[in-house]
Scaffold this active site. Structure first.
Site, PDB file in Angstrom:
ATOM      1  N   ASN A 243       0.733  -1.375  -0.034  1.00 34.24           N
ATOM      2  CA  ASN A 243       0.088   0.077   0.018  1.00 34.24           C
ATOM      3  C   ASN A 243       0.893   1.478   0.207  1.00 34.24           C
ATOM      4  O   ASN A 243       2.274   1.076  -0.148  1.00 34.24           O
ATOM      5  CB  ASN A 243      -1.006  -0.040   1.128  1.00 34.24           C
ATOM      6  CG  ASN A 243      -0.144   0.072   2.433  1.00 34.24           C
ATOM      7  OD1 ASN A 243       0.506   0.793   2.666  1.00 34.24           O
ATOM      8  ND2 ASN A 243      -0.492  -1.192   3.195  1.00 34.24           N
TER       9      ASN A 243
ATOM     10  N   LYS B 266       7.459 -17.320 -10.878  1.00 35.75           N
ATOM     11  CA  LYS B 266       6.483 -16.485 -11.211  1.00 35.75           C
ATOM     12  C   LYS B 266       5.406 -16.904 -11.878  1.00 35.75           C
ATOM     13  O   LYS B 266       5.655 -17.827 -12.908  1.00 35.75           O
ATOM     14  CB  LYS B 266       7.529 -15.471 -12.188  1.00 35.75           C
ATOM     15  CG  LYS B 266       6.665 -14.477 -12.864  1.00 35.75           C
ATOM     16  CD  LYS B 266       7.533 -13.403 -13.833  1.00 35.75           C
ATOM     17  CE  LYS B 266       6.472 -12.378 -14.536  1.00 35.75           C
ATOM     18  NZ  LYS B 266       7.205 -11.847 -15.586  1.00 35.75           N
TER      19      LYS B 266
ATOM     20  N   ASP C 249      -4.268  -9.465  13.376  1.00 35.28           N
ATOM     21  CA  ASP C 249      -4.254  -8.261  13.817  1.00 35.28           C
ATOM     22  C   ASP C 249      -3.077  -7.940  14.942  1.00 35.28           C
ATOM     23  O   ASP C 249      -3.228  -8.262  16.248  1.00 35.28           O
ATOM     24  CB  ASP C 249      -5.687  -7.770  14.487  1.00 35.28           C
ATOM     25  CG  ASP C 249      -5.709  -6.295  14.546  1.00 35.28           C
ATOM     26  OD1 ASP C 249      -4.831  -5.444  15.171  1.00 35.28           O
ATOM     27  OD2 ASP C 249      -6.753  -5.775  14.134  1.00 35.28           O
ATOM     28  N   ILE C 250      -1.875  -7.282  14.512  1.00 36.22           N
ATOM     29  CA  ILE C 250      -0.826  -7.183  15.524  1.00 36.22           C
ATOM     30  C   ILE C 250      -1.053  -6.371  16.497  1.00 36.22           C
ATOM     31  O   ILE C 250      -0.892  -6.968  17.684  1.00 36.22           O
ATOM     32  CB  ILE C 250       0.270  -6.491  14.675  1.00 36.22           C
ATOM     33  CG1 ILE C 250       0.746  -7.292  13.377  1.00 36.22           C
ATOM     34  CG2 ILE C 250       1.544  -6.309  15.641  1.00 36.22           C
ATOM     35  CD1 ILE C 250       1.428  -6.719  12.507  1.00 36.22           C
TER      36      ILE C 250
ATOM     37  N   LYS D 289     -13.068   2.087  16.413  1.00 36.98           N
ATOM     38  CA  LYS D 289     -11.690   1.172  16.248  1.00 36.98           C
ATOM     39  C   LYS D 289     -11.091   1.177  17.722  1.00 36.98           C
ATOM     40  O   LYS D 289     -10.389   0.088  17.873  1.00 36.98           O
ATOM     41  CB  LYS D 289     -10.771   1.683  15.328  1.00 36.98           C
ATOM     42  CG  LYS D 289      -9.826   0.883  14.824  1.00 36.98           C
ATOM     43  CD  LYS D 289      -8.935   1.441  13.614  1.00 36.98           C
ATOM     44  CE  LYS D 289      -9.936   1.272  12.103  1.00 36.98           C
ATOM     45  NZ  LYS D 289      -9.519   1.600  10.911  1.00 36.98           N
TER      46      LYS D 289
HETATM   47  O1  C5P Z   1      -7.936  -2.293  11.204  1.00 35.40           O
HETATM   48  P1  C5P Z   1      -7.218  -0.876  10.795  1.00 35.40           P
HETATM   49  O2  C5P Z   1      -6.015  -1.649   9.762  1.00 35.40           O
HETATM   50  O3  C5P Z   1      -7.627  -0.140  10.392  1.00 35.40           O
HETATM   51  O4  C5P Z   1      -6.475  -0.806  12.157  1.00 35.40           O
HETATM   52  C1  C5P Z   1      -5.265   0.292  12.198  1.00 35.40           C
HETATM   53  C2  C5P Z   1      -4.431   0.150  13.506  1.00 35.40           C
HETATM   54  O5  C5P Z   1      -4.233  -1.267  13.541  1.00 35.40           O
HETATM   55  C3  C5P Z   1      -3.014   0.481  13.040  1.00 35.40           C
HETATM   56  O6  C5P Z   1      -2.550   0.855  14.588  1.00 35.40           O
HETATM   57  C4  C5P Z   1      -2.253  -0.222  12.561  1.00 35.40           C
HETATM   58  O7  C5P Z   1      -0.782  -0.334  12.861  1.00 35.40           O
HETATM   59  C5  C5P Z   1      -2.844  -1.723  13.378  1.00 35.40           C
HETATM   60  N1  C5P Z   1      -2.815  -3.049  12.734  1.00 35.40           N
HETATM   61  C6  C5P Z   1      -2.215  -4.127  12.793  1.00 35.40           C
HETATM   62  N2  C5P Z   1      -2.404  -5.292  12.378  1.00 35.40           N
HETATM   63  C7  C5P Z   1      -3.274  -5.418  11.423  1.00 35.40           C
HETATM   64  C8  C5P Z   1      -3.994  -4.317  10.840  1.00 35.40           C
HETATM   65  C9  C5P Z   1      -3.857  -3.156  11.707  1.00 35.40           C
HETATM   66  O8  C5P Z   1      -1.493  -3.941  14.051  1.00 35.40           O
HETATM   67  N3  C5P Z   1      -3.249  -6.310  10.727  1.00 35.40           N
END
Ligand code: C5P
Length: 406
Positions: A213, A292, A311-312, A346
């Site tokens: 992105n 590839k 989701d980290i 969020k």
């Molecule tokens: O869900 P979204 O991507 O909008 O959330 C944004 C927040 O969550 C940011 O702080 C981003 O660094 C964190 N994030 C994460 N791991 C993911 C998606 C988002 O840590 N897979």
């Protein structure tokens, strides 16, 4: 940015080939808003002329303790009293030894000794051959000088004027500038360990293609720098970006969201603050092709399945240390509209005490940004400003929250 506006720096040059870098440093300090008074030793005059330093600093250079231009004939008192800091760059091995012993037989060493020690910090940028640097005498002298209250700015590593390669080069002017700016920032996060994620992630489709992105990583890098300026130990887990590592920050480069999760979990165990600014890919290809993926000439496009990435932030926020209050977690939200509503929702979904909203298209790749700080009580706006300015404001805000919860 004018980070040194209102600061008066005595820039001391002792004898060494790195004097050529002091010219650039002088310019950089002035460009950042400082006024600079150059003081040179006799040996420095062998490497660079006072004419150059006077032209760059826009002030006559001082070189002698017998300089009669001062009405009281006490340049060492006057110059040291008006300084916000004395920066010796380059600081030779000989000058370090001199400072250590409190010798004062030339103007520069004299004014260092005469400085009001509690008000006028002494910053040292050593420059010497690698053997001189590694010598026990130099290392011993530096340790003593630091114990006497001097701040050591470190040295660089690389090719030296003598033809040898190793430690002892003077830091580059931009590195020294960053250190001087950091020195003047309040140490609000002293003793804290801050973990930051930044940039995009890269999810491989095959060995040559992937999904990523437009996140530039600039906001996260600015936050890492601001946290380090505030005295924290900082680890920056960075997705693929081409940005230079902020001074003093430990950088861990990662590619995919899964790589990022692993690096974050490894470092989160010792962190006290976690700031997730990375634009982590929501999904990754279900499989990564070993080779590839080729067009087969039929006009048929390959189909691709996706898996949701971990989701980290939410994972870290749910960890025992975070829920016990030992790890303060901050999330970011890049939205295209309805910032307050989305950021508020969020924050709850991620389970973090503070969520920082920004408008995605307005921040990706830009040097300026505006932030909305959302917590359980409401929202506070940080209006449009350079990302480093916002990062410092955010760090000050987080430091206040940690203090309250401590
Ligand atoms: O869900 P979204 O991507 O909008 O959330 C944004 C927040 O969550 C940011 O702080 C981003 O660094 C964190 N994030 C994460 N791991 C993911 C998606 C988002 O840590 N897979």
């Amino acid at each position: 940015m004018n980070d040194l506006a209102g600061k008066h720096i005595v820039l001391g040059l002792s004898g060494g080939i790195a004097c050529y870098k002091a010219a650039e440093l002088c310019r950089a300090l002035i460009k950042e808003g400082a006024s600079v008074q150059v003081v040179m030793t006799e040996a420095a005059g062998q490497f660079i002329t006072p004419v150059t330093m006077q032209a760059l600093s826009n002030r006559p250079v001082y070189a002698s303790q017998w300089d009669a231009r001062e009405p009281n004939n006490m340049a060492h008192i006057n110059l040291s009293r008006e300084a916000d800091a004395i920066l010796i760059a380059p600081c030779s091995a000989d000058f370090i030894a001199k400072l250590l012993h409190g010798r004062a037989d030339d103007l520069l060493s004299l004014l260092c000794l005469a400085r009001p020690i509690a008000q006028v910090p002494l910053l040292i940028a050593p420059a010497m051959n690698r053997e001189m640097w590694a010598h026990p005498a130099t290392q011993r002298n530096l340790a003593h000088l630091q114990a006497d209250g001097a701040t050591l700015l470190g040295v660089g590593n690389g090719f030296q004027a003598c033809g040898e390669t190793g430690d002892g080069r003077m830091l580059e002017p931009q590195e020294l500038l960053e250190d001087v700016i950091a020195f003047f920032q309040p140490k609000r996060l002293a003793g804290q360990q801050v973990l930051v994620t930044a940039g995009p992630t890269y999810e491989a489709i095959d060995p040559v293609r992937g999904i990523t992105n437009r996140s530039s990583g600039k906001m996260g890098f600015a936050i890492a720098r601001a946290a380090r300026e505030a005295g924290a130990q900082v680890t920056l887990v960075a997705g693929p970006v081409g940005l230079p590592t902020p001074r003093g920050v430990t950088r861990v480069d990662v590619k995919s969201a899964q790589n990022m999760l692993e690096a974050v979990m490894q470092h989160a165990v010792s962190a006290s603050v976690f700031i997730a600014t990375a634009a982590v890919a929501d999904w990754r290809p279900a499989t990564t092709a070993e080779h590839k993926i080729k067009k087969d000439g039929t006009g048929q496009c390959p189909s691709m399945g996706f898996i949701e990435n971990p989701d980290i932030l939410a994972t870290v926020a749910q960890s025992p240390r975070a829920t016990a209050g030992a790890l303060f977690c901050v999330g970011f939200a890049a939205e295209s509209h309805d910032l307050l509503a989305h950021a508020t929702a969020k924050r709850v979904r991620k389970g973090v005490p503070l969520l920082v909203g920004n408008i995605g298209p307005a921040t990706f790749g830009h040097d300026d940004n505006a932030l909305l700080l959302v917590d359980e009580r409401g929202a506070r706006e940080l209006p449009c400003a350079p990302k480093l300015v916002l990062a410092r404001q955010l760090i000050a805000d987080i430091a206040g929250r940690i203090r309250v919860s401590a």
